[in-house]
Scaffold this active site. Structure first.
Site, PDB file in Angstrom:
ATOM      1  N   ASN A   1       0.866  -1.177   0.000  1.00 16.86           N
ATOM      2  CA  ASN A   1       0.000   0.000   0.000  1.00 16.86           C
ATOM      3  C   ASN A   1       0.902   1.226   0.000  1.00 16.86           C
ATOM      4  O   ASN A   1       1.480   1.574   1.022  1.00 16.86           O
ATOM      5  CB  ASN A   1      -0.892  -0.023   1.256  1.00 16.86           C
ATOM      6  CG  ASN A   1      -1.712   1.237   1.397  1.00 16.86           C
ATOM      7  OD1 ASN A   1      -1.815   2.025   0.459  1.00 16.86           O
ATOM      8  ND2 ASN A   1      -2.290   1.431   2.567  1.00 16.86           N
TER       9      ASN A   1
ATOM     10  N   LYS B   1       0.095   4.292  -0.403  1.00 20.76           N
ATOM     11  CA  LYS B   1      -0.525   5.520   0.132  1.00 20.76           C
ATOM     12  C   LYS B   1      -0.226   6.695  -0.819  1.00 20.76           C
ATOM     13  O   LYS B   1      -0.208   6.512  -2.015  1.00 20.76           O
ATOM     14  CB  LYS B   1      -0.038   5.769   1.560  1.00 20.76           C
ATOM     15  CG  LYS B   1      -0.195   4.513   2.429  1.00 20.76           C
ATOM     16  CD  LYS B   1       0.031   4.750   3.884  1.00 20.76           C
ATOM     17  CE  LYS B   1      -0.185   3.436   4.635  1.00 20.76           C
ATOM     18  NZ  LYS B   1      -0.138   3.580   6.061  1.00 20.76           N
TER      19      LYS B   1
ATOM     20  N   HIS C   1      -9.488   1.321   4.498  1.00 22.31           N
ATOM     21  CA  HIS C   1      -8.251   1.578   5.255  1.00 22.31           C
ATOM     22  C   HIS C   1      -8.542   2.575   6.377  1.00 22.31           C
ATOM     23  O   HIS C   1      -9.327   3.504   6.199  1.00 22.31           O
ATOM     24  CB  HIS C   1      -7.163   2.106   4.325  1.00 22.31           C
ATOM     25  CG  HIS C   1      -5.829   2.115   4.971  1.00 22.31           C
ATOM     26  ND1 HIS C   1      -5.446   3.108   5.840  1.00 22.31           N
ATOM     27  CD2 HIS C   1      -4.814   1.221   4.937  1.00 22.31           C
ATOM     28  CE1 HIS C   1      -4.235   2.836   6.290  1.00 22.31           C
ATOM     29  NE2 HIS C   1      -3.827   1.691   5.756  1.00 22.31           N
TER      30      HIS C   1
ATOM     31  N   GLU D   1      -7.009   5.018   7.412  1.00 25.09           N
ATOM     32  CA  GLU D   1      -6.791   6.432   7.045  1.00 25.09           C
ATOM     33  C   GLU D   1      -8.001   6.990   6.292  1.00 25.09           C
ATOM     34  O   GLU D   1      -8.314   8.170   6.410  1.00 25.09           O
ATOM     35  CB  GLU D   1      -5.493   6.567   6.240  1.00 25.09           C
ATOM     36  CG  GLU D   1      -4.277   6.385   7.145  1.00 25.09           C
ATOM     37  CD  GLU D   1      -3.053   5.763   6.479  1.00 25.09           C
ATOM     38  OE1 GLU D   1      -2.962   5.761   5.241  1.00 25.09           O
ATOM     39  OE2 GLU D   1      -2.186   5.257   7.223  1.00 25.09           O
TER      40      GLU D   1
ATOM     41  N   GLU E   1      -5.647  -4.507  10.498  1.00 19.05           N
ATOM     42  CA  GLU E   1      -4.582  -3.532  10.723  1.00 19.05           C
ATOM     43  C   GLU E   1      -4.871  -2.728  11.989  1.00 19.05           C
ATOM     44  O   GLU E   1      -5.614  -1.744  11.939  1.00 19.05           O
ATOM     45  CB  GLU E   1      -4.503  -2.557   9.541  1.00 19.05           C
ATOM     46  CG  GLU E   1      -4.214  -3.221   8.218  1.00 19.05           C
ATOM     47  CD  GLU E   1      -3.605  -2.229   7.240  1.00 19.05           C
ATOM     48  OE1 GLU E   1      -2.469  -2.468   6.821  1.00 19.05           O
ATOM     49  OE2 GLU E   1      -4.237  -1.211   6.930  1.00 19.05           O
TER      50      GLU E   1
ATOM     51  N   GLY F   1       2.420   2.520  10.710  1.00 13.83           N
ATOM     52  CA  GLY F   1       3.391   3.600  10.558  1.00 13.83           C
ATOM     53  C   GLY F   1       4.070   4.013  11.856  1.00 13.83           C
ATOM     54  O   GLY F   1       4.761   5.027  11.906  1.00 13.83           O
TER      55      GLY F   1
ATOM     56  N   SER G   1       3.330  -1.893  10.428  1.00 15.36           N
ATOM     57  CA  SER G   1       4.779  -1.941  10.660  1.00 15.36           C
ATOM     58  C   SER G   1       5.418  -3.286  10.299  1.00 15.36           C
ATOM     59  O   SER G   1       6.349  -3.742  10.974  1.00 15.36           O
ATOM     60  CB  SER G   1       5.111  -1.545  12.097  1.00 15.36           C
ATOM     61  OG  SER G   1       4.693  -0.205  12.343  1.00 15.36           O
TER      62      SER G   1
HETATM   63  P1  PGA Z   1       2.755   0.470   7.650  1.00 10.87           P
HETATM   64  O1  PGA Z   1       1.307   0.699   6.987  1.00 10.87           O
HETATM   65  O2  PGA Z   1       3.305  -0.822   7.089  1.00 10.87           O
HETATM   66  O3  PGA Z   1       3.579   1.673   7.210  1.00 10.87           O
HETATM   67  O4  PGA Z   1       2.568   0.409   9.115  1.00 10.87           O
HETATM   68  C1  PGA Z   1       0.438  -0.371   6.779  1.00 10.87           C
HETATM   69  C2  PGA Z   1      -0.861   0.120   6.178  1.00 10.87           C
HETATM   70  O5  PGA Z   1      -1.337   1.208   6.570  1.00 10.87           O
HETATM   71  O6  PGA Z   1      -1.451  -0.535   5.312  1.00 10.87           O
END
Ligand code: PGA
Length: 247
Positions: free
Chosen positions: A9, A11, A95, A97, A164, A170, A209
């Site tokens: 992903n 983003k 997601h 976000e 998630e 992140g 992460s």
């Molecule tokens: P990350 O993000 O691996 O940077 O923690 C995962 C995601 O939001 O899909």
């Protein structure tokens, strides 16, 4: 059993040029991988570039979002037909976000998932609790609400779930393999309620992460069937190591 699926992903990262540079290194590096489904989700503006480069490869293309109406006066939105036309086979829906910054509710996400499935897209449907929700013992309630609301009247074909935990996205804090397994087992139980035996065919990805250093341990858990990778998917060599977790 379930074939692992590892999805990137990206983003809001990577211009067309950066997408091209990544894929020119990544495609040959993973061309021999046959035992893992590999998916890459660039931003909308890089989908065409990616789609041209991915033709005939073992890597599938995903959008990060889609709108549920077929067409019309919806400034700034993109339809299922448009992302199919550009070469996507997958779309990420729900997601955290999107939920947090763009106000996407279970109801909206359910409409999006329905539209995407009806168009023949594979849906990577994301769920997960915040730190506050975990600390107040609400993890399973949140997962239940997000699955029941988001997947209402949706069949299990081409459906992938991504668990998630928001506190792990992140942040560098990964859920322990045990925490991931506990949540995934709960998700699997819920899927059994909805889809009976077919629940055993649905891939449940972990996200939050993931790095080359921790993917193997997370993947060792019985209900973890892959990963949705943000930060560590932005560099070709790092994402290659994650995709090759079992080598
Ligand atoms: P990350 O993000 O691996 O940077 O923690 C995962 C995601 O939001 O899909």
């Amino acid at each position: 059993m379930r074939k692992p699926c590892i999805a990137a992903n990206w983003k809001m990262y990577k211009t067309m040029g950066e997408t091209e540079a990544f894929l020119k290194a990544f495609i040959p590096a993973v061309s021999s991988v046959g035992d893992v489904d590999i998916v890459v989700a660039p931003p909308f503006t890089s989908l065409y570039t990616a789609s041209q480069l991915l033709k005939g490869t073992n890597i599938k293309l995903s959008a990060q979002n889609v709108y549920y109406e077929a067409e019309g006066a919806y400034t700034g939105e993109v339809s299922t037909k448009m992302i199919l036309d550009i070469g996507c086979t997958h779309v990420i829906i729900g997601h955290s976000e999107r939920r947090q910054y763009f106000g996407e509710t279970d109801e909206i996400l359910n409409k999006k998932a329905k539209a995407a499935k009806a168009a023949g897209l594979s849906v990577i449907f994301c769920i997960g609790e915040s730190l506050e929700e975990r600390n107040t013992g609400k993890t399973f309630d949140i997962i239940k609400r997000e699955i029941e609301g988001g997947l209402k009247d949706i069949d299990s074909d081409n459906l992938v779930i991504a668990y998630e935990p928001i506190w792990a996205i992140g942040t560098g804090i990964t859920a322990t393999p045990e925490q991931a397994q506990e949540a995934h087992a709960y998700v699997r139980d819920m899927l059994r309620n909805l889809y009976a035996n077919k629940a055993d065919e649905i891939r449940i990805l972990y996200g939050g992460s993931i790095k080359p250093e921790n993917i193997k341990e997370i993947m060792s858990k019985p209900d973890v069937d892959g990963g949705l990778v943000g930060g560590a998917s932005l560099k070709a060599d790092s994402f290659e190591k994650i995709v090759k977790f079992n080598k």
